[in-house]
Design an enzyme around this catalytic site. Sequence first.
Site, PDB file in Angstrom:
ATOM      1  N   LYS A 554       0.876  -1.174   0.000  1.00  0.00           N
ATOM      2  CA  LYS A 554       0.000   0.000   0.000  1.00  0.00           C
ATOM      3  C   LYS A 554       0.908   1.218   0.000  1.00  0.00           C
ATOM      4  O   LYS A 554       2.128   1.074   0.205  1.00  0.00           O
ATOM      5  CB  LYS A 554      -0.895   0.025   1.241  1.00  0.00           C
ATOM      6  CG  LYS A 554      -0.116  -0.219   2.552  1.00  0.00           C
ATOM      7  CD  LYS A 554      -1.004  -0.189   3.785  1.00  0.00           C
ATOM      8  CE  LYS A 554      -1.756  -1.479   4.015  1.00  0.00           C
ATOM      9  NZ  LYS A 554      -3.202  -1.383   3.942  1.00  0.00           N
ATOM     10  N   ARG A 555       0.348   2.422  -0.252  1.00  0.00           N
ATOM     11  CA  ARG A 555       1.168   3.619  -0.170  1.00  0.00           C
ATOM     12  C   ARG A 555       1.846   3.695   1.206  1.00  0.00           C
ATOM     13  O   ARG A 555       1.287   3.237   2.206  1.00  0.00           O
ATOM     14  CB  ARG A 555       0.297   4.857  -0.408  1.00  0.00           C
ATOM     15  CG  ARG A 555      -0.112   5.015  -1.856  1.00  0.00           C
ATOM     16  CD  ARG A 555       1.090   5.222  -2.737  1.00  0.00           C
ATOM     17  NE  ARG A 555       1.680   6.496  -2.496  1.00  0.00           N
ATOM     18  CZ  ARG A 555       1.619   7.542  -3.319  1.00  0.00           C
ATOM     19  NH1 ARG A 555       1.001   7.438  -4.483  1.00  0.00           N
ATOM     20  NH2 ARG A 555       2.191   8.686  -3.004  1.00  0.00           N
ATOM     21  N   LYS A 560      -0.517   4.338   8.170  1.00  0.00           N
ATOM     22  CA  LYS A 560      -0.651   2.934   7.766  1.00  0.00           C
ATOM     23  C   LYS A 560       0.343   2.037   8.528  1.00  0.00           C
ATOM     24  O   LYS A 560       0.247   0.820   8.503  1.00  0.00           O
ATOM     25  CB  LYS A 560      -0.454   2.793   6.252  1.00  0.00           C
ATOM     26  CG  LYS A 560      -1.545   3.489   5.427  1.00  0.00           C
ATOM     27  CD  LYS A 560      -1.230   3.436   3.936  1.00  0.00           C
ATOM     28  CE  LYS A 560      -2.161   4.274   3.074  1.00  0.00           C
ATOM     29  NZ  LYS A 560      -3.489   3.624   2.856  1.00  0.00           N
ATOM     30  N   THR A 662      -8.796  -1.125   0.446  1.00  0.00           N
ATOM     31  CA  THR A 662      -9.375  -2.014  -0.558  1.00  0.00           C
ATOM     32  C   THR A 662      -8.432  -3.184  -0.817  1.00  0.00           C
ATOM     33  O   THR A 662      -8.880  -4.273  -1.188  1.00  0.00           O
ATOM     34  CB  THR A 662      -9.663  -1.260  -1.881  1.00  0.00           C
ATOM     35  OG1 THR A 662      -8.554  -0.406  -2.169  1.00  0.00           O
ATOM     36  CG2 THR A 662     -10.924  -0.433  -1.772  1.00  0.00           C
ATOM     37  N   LYS A 666      -8.834  -7.492  -1.412  1.00  0.00           N
ATOM     38  CA  LYS A 666      -8.194  -8.284  -2.467  1.00  0.00           C
ATOM     39  C   LYS A 666      -7.400  -9.441  -1.863  1.00  0.00           C
ATOM     40  O   LYS A 666      -7.417 -10.567  -2.380  1.00  0.00           O
ATOM     41  CB  LYS A 666      -7.284  -7.393  -3.327  1.00  0.00           C
ATOM     42  CG  LYS A 666      -8.057  -6.300  -4.057  1.00  0.00           C
ATOM     43  CD  LYS A 666      -7.149  -5.183  -4.586  1.00  0.00           C
ATOM     44  CE  LYS A 666      -7.975  -3.963  -4.986  1.00  0.00           C
ATOM     45  NZ  LYS A 666      -7.141  -2.775  -5.270  1.00  0.00           N
TER      46      LYS A 666
HETATM   47  C1  26Q Z   1      -5.412  16.408  -3.108  1.00  0.00           C
HETATM   48  C2  26Q Z   1      -5.039  17.711  -3.376  1.00  0.00           C
HETATM   49  C3  26Q Z   1      -3.832  17.995  -3.981  1.00  0.00           C
HETATM   50  C4  26Q Z   1      -2.997  16.942  -4.345  1.00  0.00           C
HETATM   51  C5  26Q Z   1      -3.375  15.638  -4.082  1.00  0.00           C
HETATM   52  C6  26Q Z   1      -4.572  15.370  -3.448  1.00  0.00           C
HETATM   53  C7  26Q Z   1      -4.965  13.968  -3.152  1.00  0.00           C
HETATM   54  C8  26Q Z   1      -4.700  12.959  -4.067  1.00  0.00           C
HETATM   55  C9  26Q Z   1      -5.057  11.656  -3.791  1.00  0.00           C
HETATM   56  C10 26Q Z   1      -5.594  13.641  -1.973  1.00  0.00           C
HETATM   57  C11 26Q Z   1      -5.949  12.321  -1.692  1.00  0.00           C
HETATM   58  C12 26Q Z   1      -5.676  11.322  -2.614  1.00  0.00           C
HETATM   59  C13 26Q Z   1      -6.013   9.912  -2.394  1.00  0.00           C
HETATM   60  C14 26Q Z   1      -6.708   9.456  -1.378  1.00  0.00           C
HETATM   61  C15 26Q Z   1      -6.993   8.028  -1.228  1.00  0.00           C
HETATM   62  O1  26Q Z   1      -6.538   7.204  -2.009  1.00  0.00           O
HETATM   63  N1  26Q Z   1      -7.771   7.655  -0.220  1.00  0.00           N
HETATM   64  C16 26Q Z   1      -8.111   6.261  -0.024  1.00  0.00           C
HETATM   65  O2  26Q Z   1      -9.309   5.978  -0.718  1.00  0.00           O
HETATM   66  C17 26Q Z   1      -9.607   4.594  -0.711  1.00  0.00           C
HETATM   67  C18 26Q Z   1     -10.821   4.367  -1.572  1.00  0.00           C
HETATM   68  O3  26Q Z   1     -11.957   4.844  -0.931  1.00  0.00           O
HETATM   69  C19 26Q Z   1      -9.794   4.102   0.709  1.00  0.00           C
HETATM   70  O4  26Q Z   1      -9.964   2.703   0.658  1.00  0.00           O
HETATM   71  C20 26Q Z   1      -8.571   4.447   1.559  1.00  0.00           C
HETATM   72  O5  26Q Z   1      -8.824   4.128   2.905  1.00  0.00           O
HETATM   73  C21 26Q Z   1      -8.265   5.938   1.440  1.00  0.00           C
HETATM   74  O6  26Q Z   1      -7.082   6.253   2.136  1.00  0.00           O
END
Ligand code: 26Q
Length: 822
Positions: A554-555, A560, A662, A666
């Site tokens: 995961k990231r 985490k 998610t 999986k």
């Molecule tokens: C926002 C503004 C500027 C730059 C980047 C962003 C940005 C980009 C990506 C903010 C958040 C994200 C990604 C968030 C993310 O992946 N959240 C995850 O979403 C999943 C699907 O619902 C969940 O299962 C995870 O728990 C949640 O961390």
Amino acid sequence: TVRVEDDRTGLDIETLKRAFLDNLFYIQGKFPEIATQNDYYMALAYTVRDRLFRRWLNTAETYSKQGARTVCYLSAEFLMGPHLGNNLINLGIFDTVKQAMTELGLDLDELFEKEEEPGLGNGGLGRLAACYLDSLASLETPSIGYGIRYEFGIFDQDIKDGWQVEVTDKWLRFGNPWEVARPEWEVEVKFGGHTQAFTDEHGNYRVLWVPDKVVRGVPYDTPISGYKVNSCNTLRLWAAEATDSFDFDAFNAGDYSGAVFKKMESETISKVLYPNDNMTQGKILRLEQQFFFVSCSLQDMFRILKRQNIAIERFHEKFTIQLNDTHPTIAVAELMRLLMDEYGMEWDKAWSIVTSTFAYTNHTLLPEALERWPISLFGSMLPRHLEIIYEINRHFLDDIRIKFPDDLDRLSRMSLIDESGERYVRMAHLACVGSHAINGVAALHTKLLKQDVLHDFAEMYPEKFVNVTNGVTPRRFVALSNPRLTRLITSKIGGNWIKHLDDLRQLEKYVDDTGFCSEFRTIKHEIKQDLSNYIKGLYDINVDPNSLFDIQSKRIHEYKRQHLNALHIVTLYNRIKANPDIDITPRTFLFGGKAAPGYYMAKLIIKLINSIADVVNRDPDVRDRLKVLFMKDYSVKFAQRVYPAADLSEQISTAGKEASGTGNMKFAMNGALTIGTLDGANVEILEEVGAENFFLFGLTAEEVSQKKAAGYNPQDFYSTDPELKLVIDRISSGFFSHGDTELFKPLIDDLMYHDQYLLFADYRSYIDCQDRVGLTYRDQDLWTRMTLLNTARTGKFSSDRSIQDYIDNIWHTKPVSIDLKE
Ligand code: 26Q
């Protein structure tokens, strides 16, 4: 004539082979003898694409003729993964094509390796959008995914001296056979400038936006097949290009380089994906990206309305728009602007259409991930939208005053504008006010949203809140990625489960069938052997397929808690050093994931894992009982290898921090057991598979808040748990860093003095739980029984169920079945 049609659509082996060779010749321009693997991949991709076109065109035509109600899924990210294998599964031609390739002397798996995956997302949120497109098509729901065609997706990750190094993702280098450019549907998007009020010929107050920059958006369409249905929907991604007029004006004025510069500047908008996950960055370019794709997409919807002869007043009947987090939320103001300024609609009518159209999905509770834009930045880029947002806010604050008189605090807490210091636009508030539905992504997450982050909004609009627990597509993450397991399951219960994942429950009756259980176990072992070979090839490290494969992919993020996993590894290592003959369950610890390039702590965690690996893997005392590997460049393609090979799935976030997760789903579907906290969808996984088939540890979300409120001191745990103390002291002493006591100091100091994510508080519970995992693994019959019950009971986590929830509770769309005739 029959022959020509046949070559583009036929599904039998001979036709597929002929079509493949034809494409190799006429598209790649190669004889088989001199073709590269990439040429073969391209020829096959075009062969498969040909077979999608009849479905794709008929789908579009049918939707258009019926004026079907359509879901528009707006997302800044779509993490699609490779298309080829997925389309083979959905078309039901996987085995035939494999055979056809074999007969031509080619290995289908090698061709899959050639596909560059479109990494147009960071992690969970982007991959969720991709799973949802698969389920929307499979459920025959008219839908369009709208997003950005980034020229560079998520960076490729290299590891040098244990540190992450970012490399540009040039995914379009060899061409993209899956997309079709549609320049005839390009639109223009305005930026900057100022507004002018005027009175129109009917005496109405109107506003004109005079921009100082105009950018073109060009749509690129990708077909999205459904599983064993004829429906084939569209993913429409926008690329930014310069408008000719700008070049032309500047050029005529003799400013050639100025014109070229403007062109370059315009094209930057879709140049690169921001690589932050769960962390906002207040960059102008990011807001430009968001407005760019939102405006393109809304204008595209108006074009569709017009073509289908539907009145503007019925926008919300034709379209339902889902906002994937706040990233596309400027759409609320942009739709108001289009309806009023471009189509002359009055405020109240426009507002009613807007709120009937939008629904908002929240994906995070982390405060640092809530989007806010400084007013000054916002107003200079989108002056008209800022006016509209002020006007929305004026109406909204009036509504609050009516519902909650004399509550000034509430007004300032809920306002669309944060005025506590520098002024900001609060995007989550705009999304809540502009939508008729607001959802969290797991039961616990929705509950916490209502309790904390959006508490005031839940009081004001209780009817708007719904939960939709996330899901993942079993086509990609079981049928495609785990063919052995798929064959075994299908041989027992038939193949319906791939469409109706709840049918996996029928496997429960085999828990006491020793023959079946031993096949189930053998399959896992074969897949682990495959992954071991792959790892040997890539890293020249021997991992034992008999050891317990303990995986966290995961990231990389502090919440985490990859570093909690690392503390466990060091704990086991210390036990071995103290007593080399200790009887422990052999384990292989695998990590995968990218750190945001600017996230120093996350990068240090990667370095820590690699440093521990260097010592543990080489220490003769360990006698290969522990192996640690950080697998670089984790991607969808690689994930598909990892999930099926896992024994243990690490889902160890601090309770209350992971919205859903998610990957947890999986892993469980593929028969891994979860070690996890009561966080996100883990709660529901435990509920489904049963507590006896889940390794639970750690504080609950409520206990976490209480502990913090009571004044948490991590050193209390350090000083009272000798095993924890030894772990921390070993790392601090430079044992894993060639004597360098400075290297991991920032990480250790943070744990000792802050420990925001309560690693120390959860350490003992985690270690004890891991000890139970190790012991359980020794009873292979029991372990297999538990894994089988995990697979059998994960039906709920199909994205088909999630999408059906959205349809029933939010979108209210009807399926439209597609005829294959011409
Ligand atoms: C926002 C503004 C500027 C730059 C980047 C962003 C940005 C980009 C990506 C903010 C958040 C994200 C990604 C968030 C993310 O992946 N959240 C995850 O979403 C999943 C699907 O619902 C969940 O299962 C995870 O728990 C949640 O961390």
